[in-house]
Every structure is written in C-alpha cells, then in structure tokens.
Design a protein around this motif. Structure first.
Motif, PDB file in Angstrom:
ATOM      1  N   ILE A 294       0.833  -1.203   0.000  1.00 23.44           N
ATOM      2  CA  ILE A 294       0.000   0.000   0.000  1.00 23.44           C
ATOM      3  C   ILE A 294       0.866   1.250   0.000  1.00 23.44           C
ATOM      4  CG2 ILE A 294      -1.750   1.293   1.268  1.00 23.44           C
ATOM      5  CD1 ILE A 294      -2.811  -1.277   0.082  1.00 23.44           C
ATOM      6  N   VAL A 295       1.865   1.274   0.862  1.00 22.93           N
ATOM      7  CA  VAL A 295       2.737   2.444   0.951  1.00 22.93           C
ATOM      8  C   VAL A 295       3.407   2.716  -0.389  1.00 22.93           C
ATOM      9  CG1 VAL A 295       4.793   3.407   2.054  1.00 22.93           C
ATOM     10  CG2 VAL A 295       3.128   2.127   3.417  1.00 22.93           C
ATOM     11  N   SER A 296       3.861   1.665  -1.051  1.00 21.31           N
ATOM     12  CA  SER A 296       4.583   1.845  -2.311  1.00 21.31           C
ATOM     13  C   SER A 296       3.682   2.377  -3.418  1.00 21.31           C
ATOM     14  CB  SER A 296       5.232   0.524  -2.742  1.00 21.31           C
ATOM     15  OG  SER A 296       4.241  -0.445  -3.084  1.00 21.31           O
ATOM     16  N   LEU A 297       2.386   2.087  -3.351  1.00 18.05           N
ATOM     17  CA  LEU A 297       1.446   2.623  -4.343  1.00 18.05           C
ATOM     18  C   LEU A 297       1.524   4.143  -4.388  1.00 18.05           C
ATOM     19  CD1 LEU A 297      -1.866   0.598  -3.825  1.00 18.05           C
ATOM     20  CD2 LEU A 297      -0.411   0.570  -5.856  1.00 18.05           C
ATOM     21  N   TYR A 298       1.540   4.736  -3.210  1.00 20.18           N
ATOM     22  CA  TYR A 298       1.599   6.188  -3.119  1.00 20.18           C
ATOM     23  C   TYR A 298       3.013   6.712  -3.386  1.00 20.18           C
ATOM     24  CZ  TYR A 298      -3.070   5.886  -1.072  1.00 20.18           C
ATOM     25  OH  TYR A 298      -4.413   5.646  -0.872  1.00 20.18           O
ATOM     26  N   GLU A 299       4.004   6.009  -2.866  1.00 10.89           N
ATOM     27  CA  GLU A 299       5.380   6.509  -2.992  1.00 10.89           C
ATOM     28  C   GLU A 299       5.817   6.555  -4.449  1.00 10.89           C
ATOM     29  OE1 GLU A 299       9.597   6.084  -0.658  1.00 10.89           O
ATOM     30  OE2 GLU A 299       8.298   4.311  -0.754  1.00 10.89           O
ATOM     31  N   ARG A 300       5.381   5.597  -5.257  1.00 12.33           N
ATOM     32  CA  ARG A 300       5.797   5.568  -6.661  1.00 12.33           C
ATOM     33  C   ARG A 300       5.286   6.769  -7.453  1.00 12.33           C
ATOM     34  NH1 ARG A 300       4.653  -0.139  -6.339  1.00 12.33           N
ATOM     35  NH2 ARG A 300       2.656   0.189  -7.380  1.00 12.33           N
ATOM     36  N   GLN A 301       4.258   7.436  -6.937  1.00 13.62           N
ATOM     37  CA  GLN A 301       3.683   8.578  -7.643  1.00 13.62           C
ATOM     38  C   GLN A 301       4.313   9.913  -7.243  1.00 13.62           C
ATOM     39  OE1 GLN A 301       1.515   8.188 -10.148  1.00 13.62           O
ATOM     40  NE2 GLN A 301       1.696   5.980  -9.784  1.00 13.62           N
ATOM     41  N   ILE A 302       5.154   9.907  -6.233  1.00 13.96           N
ATOM     42  CA  ILE A 302       5.713  11.156  -5.711  1.00 13.96           C
ATOM     43  C   ILE A 302       6.832  11.676  -6.612  1.00 13.96           C
ATOM     44  CG2 ILE A 302       7.019  12.170  -3.794  1.00 13.96           C
ATOM     45  CD1 ILE A 302       5.481  10.373  -1.895  1.00 13.96           C
ATOM     46  N   THR A 303       6.762  12.985  -6.874  1.00 11.13           N
ATOM     47  CA  THR A 303       7.857  13.683  -7.560  1.00 11.13           C
ATOM     48  C   THR A 303       8.198  14.920  -6.735  1.00 11.13           C
ATOM     49  OG1 THR A 303       6.519  15.208  -8.892  1.00 11.13           O
ATOM     50  CG2 THR A 303       6.819  12.969  -9.749  1.00 11.13           C
TER      51      THR A 303
ATOM     52  N   ILE B 240       2.243   5.442   5.780  1.00 13.85           N
ATOM     53  CA  ILE B 240       2.120   6.316   4.613  1.00 13.85           C
ATOM     54  C   ILE B 240       2.577   7.726   4.959  1.00 13.85           C
ATOM     55  CG2 ILE B 240       0.468   7.380   3.024  1.00 13.85           C
ATOM     56  CD1 ILE B 240      -1.194   4.784   3.237  1.00 13.85           C
ATOM     57  N   CYS B 241       2.182   8.208   6.136  1.00  9.18           N
ATOM     58  CA  CYS B 241       2.579   9.556   6.556  1.00  9.18           C
ATOM     59  C   CYS B 241       4.086   9.668   6.728  1.00  9.18           C
ATOM     60  CB  CYS B 241       1.871   9.928   7.856  1.00  9.18           C
ATOM     61  SG  CYS B 241       0.086  10.193   7.691  1.00  9.18           S
ATOM     62  N   ASP B 242       4.688   8.696   7.373  1.00  7.64           N
ATOM     63  CA  ASP B 242       6.137   8.746   7.586  1.00  7.64           C
ATOM     64  C   ASP B 242       6.877   8.714   6.251  1.00  7.64           C
ATOM     65  OD1 ASP B 242       5.744   8.892  10.280  1.00  7.64           O
ATOM     66  OD2 ASP B 242       6.221   6.786  10.688  1.00  7.64           O
ATOM     67  N   MET B 243       6.388   7.885   5.328  1.00  8.91           N
ATOM     68  CA  MET B 243       7.007   7.840   3.997  1.00  8.91           C
ATOM     69  C   MET B 243       6.879   9.184   3.295  1.00  8.91           C
ATOM     70  SD  MET B 243       5.845   7.853   0.612  1.00  8.91           S
ATOM     71  CE  MET B 243       4.190   7.214   0.724  1.00  8.91           C
ATOM     72  N   ALA B 244       5.658   9.744   3.311  1.00 11.82           N
ATOM     73  CA  ALA B 244       5.411  11.012   2.616  1.00 11.82           C
ATOM     74  C   ALA B 244       6.269  12.132   3.187  1.00 11.82           C
ATOM     75  CB  ALA B 244       3.933  11.367   2.709  1.00 11.82           C
ATOM     76  N   HIS B 245       6.381  12.176   4.495  1.00 12.53           N
ATOM     77  CA  HIS B 245       7.165  13.243   5.133  1.00 12.53           C
ATOM     78  C   HIS B 245       8.650  13.140   4.791  1.00 12.53           C
ATOM     79  CE1 HIS B 245       3.791  13.779   8.358  1.00 12.53           C
ATOM     80  NE2 HIS B 245       3.526  14.398   7.219  1.00 12.53           N
TER      81      HIS B 245
END
Length: 421
Positions: free
Chosen positions: A183-192, A216-221
């Motif tokens: 799940i986390v990687s789904l969002y992380e792969r879209q980050i630029t 997800i929050c820790d990854m995004a931050h």
C-alpha cells in the motif's frame, strides 16, 4: 435563564403533561429502571439495543451513511433544541462560543490531539474540502489520491486541477493487499518533486479496509509531502490517536460512528500547518496560527454541537475498546461464514487488523444493485450497492444494536442467492 434552571422547569412541566409525544426528559419506564449490565455478555448488548427506536420494516445493515442517534442522546438533543429556541439570541451571543470551545476540547482529548488543533465542522466532506480548497496551490503542483476515496473530495481535487493547474495522480488500492508495504509503495511511486499533498483514507468507506496511515505519513514526510486523512468512518468506530498517525490533516463525520445528530464533524490541522490554509469563509479571527480562523460557520444549528457532548457520554458508557471489539466481532461473524462460499466474493481483507465493523460482499452472478434490491424486497434487509473502483458488492455495516439473529438471517439469504443461477 441559566441552562440548569431551564431544564429543571421543563422537567417539571413534563410531569404535569405526560401525554406530550416528545416531552423533554420523558423516557419509557423500561428505560428508566433497567440498568446496564457492564459485563461483556449478551445482556449488555441487549440493553444497548433498547436505546434505539428501530423500524420493524427491515433489518438495517446500512449504518455507515448515518449511524442514527440512540435515545439517551436523542432525548438530550431535543432538550437542547428547546433550550436554544427559548434562549434564542441570548444564547447565540453569549453561551454558544464557550460551549463549542469546551466540547471541541473534549473531542480533541478523545482523538488524541490538542484543542488548539481541532474545530467542529458539519461533516468530513466540509472538513477535507476546506483543506483541498484552502491549500496554497500553484500551477504544476501535484496531488495524489485513490479511486476508492470518497467522491466529493475527488470532485474537489478535479476542481482545483481546473482552477489552478494542479496535476492529480490517482492510484487504486487493492481489496486484498499482501502487506502494508504494498500500500505504501502505491503512493510513494507517484511522488515527484512537485507533489504537495496526498489524500488517504483511514478506512475506505466502500470496503471497510483500514490503511496503514502512520506508515504512509512517515514515507510522505521523508519526501517533504503532506498527508490529509479521510477518517469519516473512524471516530467512534475504533480507537483513533491522531498524534500517533503523524498526519497533517484529519477530517471525520461524527454523525456516523459517534452517533451524533446529523450535521457534526471535526477537522484536525497540525499546529504548524494552520497558517498556510486559506479559510473557506473569512472570519473575524485573523491570527494566522489560530485554527478558529478556519471555523466561520455563520448562524447554524448549535444544538447539534451541544449533543456531541452526550454522544461522547454514551460512547464512554459503552467503552471505546468494548465497542470496537463488538463491531469487529459482528463483521467477522457474518463475513467469516461467507468467505469461501461458492459465487460469494468478499471485498474486504481477511486480516483482522485491516478492518473493523464494515465489510463488502458481492455475488458473482448478480449486479450489486440487483443484490441490494433482492435483499430488501425478498428478505427485508437494507444495504447499499457499490459498483465502482474495483468493488462490486453491497457494503454491510452493522451497529451496536445489531443482533446475531439478524446476521444469521443475512448469511442465510446470501447463501440462498449465491446458489441461484
């Protein structure tokens, strides 16, 4: 007139006129004398069921949209309607602000944040759209959300895209993830380097799947990206500690699982993010770091705000841990019986920590709308059909008043329908 004195007078009036259909403080004799058995046995939940006025026409397994009010809270709400109506402008110009502040502080304690980071809103849609619309977007900025997210917020992101030139990136959350990391990687792969905000569901409303929000929050931050969490179905459903989630924004509806009257929600904004959000409506509070500047509601039904207090009382009587355990038990009671049955598809993860009271079930050869209609017409079971975003089935949401017998009836109906060709 002080509130305590007003309620005392009304109570005296009720004794004198017991025939009034909605007399203040009027409860049935059964409700007045029957205490709650606080043991975890069936008798406690039987007593809780007595607190709800239920329609005999059908079994309600669609409590997710509006988790309607138990009578102890409803009785108090009616008191507040009459109280505010008598006090009128006096109440609006004097007491309402202190009461809203007091209740907001209690809500903040319930959800694990500071009172300076939370405001009472009308619902989760208003709360989250306030962030989407008030975020300082620039052309070319990017937002990430899932096709399983609630439609109203997706609509607002599309509007922001048209207005500011924001690029929306949409992921699809699998109904049965292999791990949190998937799940986390789904969002992380879209980050630029242009990504500014991720919207993520704490609990997906159409399946009941609970997402790994903290991860997800820790990854995004780590990427410098902020996270807005849709917790519409979470407050009062299971234990929520916003501070532990590490999110930047959190919105919820309180008329769902906290069972307040319609028109109550909350918005959390992390203290350091408050100054950057533009208010939806201008307010007389101009101090940038005060969350109240986002809370201009105009003249609204303040008696709903007051009833939030009593909804929290009722939740405390049941106990959050006990309620969460019960809701998860009810969901697993029916869903475990239907997993593996031919032609039946469960659209909610099997792992216990990935769901609570909500789950989604379909029948392979029936459209969701046909399934919902058949359950209502032939078996007097009310549900809601879901047919989009990789989910085909009916969302099933029992409540604390739901009985095992009612779920047995539902399970039997589903097995019969699954065998039809």
């Amino acid at each position: 007139m002080k509130k305590r004195e007003f309620l005392k007078r009304i109570g005296q009036a009720t004794i004198a006129t017991p025939f009034l259909p909605y007399a203040i403080n009027a409860q049935s004799e059964k409700q007045r004398v029957r205490e709650y058995d606080l043991d975890d046995g069936d008798s406690f939940w039987e007593r809780v069921r007595e607190d709800y006025t239920l329609k005999p026409d059908y079994i309600n397994l669609e409590n997710g949209y509006y988790n309607f009010v138990p009578n102890p809270t409803l009785d108090k709400f009616i008191e507040y309607v009459k109280y505010v109506n008598i006090e009128a402008s006096y109440y609006m110009r004097t007491e309402q602000w202190d009461n809203k502040k007091r209740i907001g502080a209690r809500l903040a304690e319930l959800v694990g944040c500071s009172a300076e980071e939370l405001i009472i809103t009308r619902n989760a849609t208003e709360s989250l759209d306030m962030i989407i619309g008030g975020f300082p977007w620039e052309k070319g900025d990017e937002a990430i959300f899932a096709e399983q997210d609630y439609g109203s917020m997706q609509d607002h992101f599309r509007q922001i895209s048209k207005r500011y030139g924001v690029v929306n990136k949409i992921v699809s959350v699998p109904n049965h993830p292999d791990s949190d990391e998937e799940i986390v990687s789904l969002y992380e792969r879209q980050i630029t380097d242009r990504t500014k905000l991720i919207m993520v569901c704490h609990m997906i409303n159409i399946t009941g799947q609970i997402l790994p929000v903290r991860k997800i929050c820790d990854m995004a931050h780590r990427h410098g990206v902020e996270v807005m969490v849709d917790g519409a179905h979470c407050i009062g459903h299971f234990d929520v500690d916003i501070a532990e989630l590490h999110c930047d924004y959190y919105g919820s509806s309180l008329h769902k699982w906290l069972s307040t009257p319609l028109g109550a929600g909350l918005l959390y904004v992390a203290q350091d993010k408050i100054p950057k959000i533009w208010p939806l409506l201008a307010d007389y509070i101009k101090t940038p770091d005060k969350i109240q500047r986002l809370n201009h509601t105009g003249t609204h039904p303040v008696h709903t705000d007051l009833a939030i207090d009593d909804a929290m009382d009722y939740l405390e009587m049941i106990g959050m841990e006990r309620k969460e355990k019960r809701l998860r038990y009810l969901q697993r009671y029916w869903s475990d019986q239907l997993r593996g049955v031919g032609n039946i598809v469960i659209n909610t993860p099997v792992e216990e920590h990935r769901s609570c009271g909500i789950a989604n079930v379909g029948i392979a050869h029936m459209k969701p709308t046909d399934l919902a209609k058949t359950l209502m017409d032939d078996y007097q079971i009310f549900t809601v059909a879901i047919d989009y975003a990789n989910v085909k089935g009916c969302r099933i949401t029992p409540n604390v008043y739901t009985t095992i017998g009612e779920l047995d009836h539902f399970v039997a109906a589903m097995k019969v329908l699954a065998e039809r060709i």
